[in-house]
Design a protein around this motif. Sequence first.
Motif: not given
Length: 297
Positions: A238-250
């Motif tokens: 969950q954390s790996v995918l969350g960090d990935h998604r947050d970075a792309l959205l930012l």
Amino acid sequence: MERAARDTGQIAAERTARPETAGEVLTLAVGDLVREIQERVPAALADEPDAAHRLRTSVRSLRNVLAAFRRYLDKDATAELRSRLKEWGDALGRARDLEVRAAQAGAAADTAGLDATTRSALLEPLRTDHERAHAEAVRWTRSGRGRDLARSLEAWAVEPRLGVRASRRAKEAVRRTVRHQAERTLDAASELADLESTHELRKAARRLRHTCDAITRAPVGLLGRRTKRLGSAGHRLQSVLGDHRDALLLAEHVRTHAAGSAEYDAVVGVCQERALTALADLPAALGELEARARWLC
């Protein structure tokens, strides 16, 4: 919902005997999560650092536990409560996401070496939007719908709306539930193709984590170390995918804010690098999940 937590958690904590049925598991788990939600409301409404995140996590945990154990609950009543929790969680989530985005944007701007004026132009709109979103979350919590939800949670904490299967043996029920959530997460992992499918995998991993947490921690305390490790593997994924998604959205947010200005290109580059760094850990996180899930077979 702002008032001090009721004594539902204390009542549950005093029940030291291991639960014997699925219904007893749910009574303990739901009561504990409702107590946790009640305790976290005041700090979240005061906008203390990370408080909205902690409250939203508790709200999501309850939603996921209700979903994971739905076969042992009244179908219609559970669907209604989960719908209300989602509405509240969405309001909290908008405030939390903007809080995180502002913090991440600030860190990326510092790494990229933006000057003070350019940095402020990027961050101030995010901070303003966060304040508005937090005010909306407060309004929702204090609204009639929020008060109705608070009363429903109090009732569920004392007596969850159980279904006909609630008399099933506790260990049989929780093992079946954990197995199903692990299989659901592995199935989602096999269908990775785009950002949306990674988001679905993240949600599945989060439900697995919340399910394992609820049944292994007090006051339920069933299954033990291997299930805790499986939950930890779900949390890592969950954390790996969350960090990935947050970075792309930012990165997408910065591009939109920049409106073609090259002065923010370095910030976009920092975000993309962080997304790639997070994604590089995905194979190891998936491998850990698969290894932890083998004992269920």
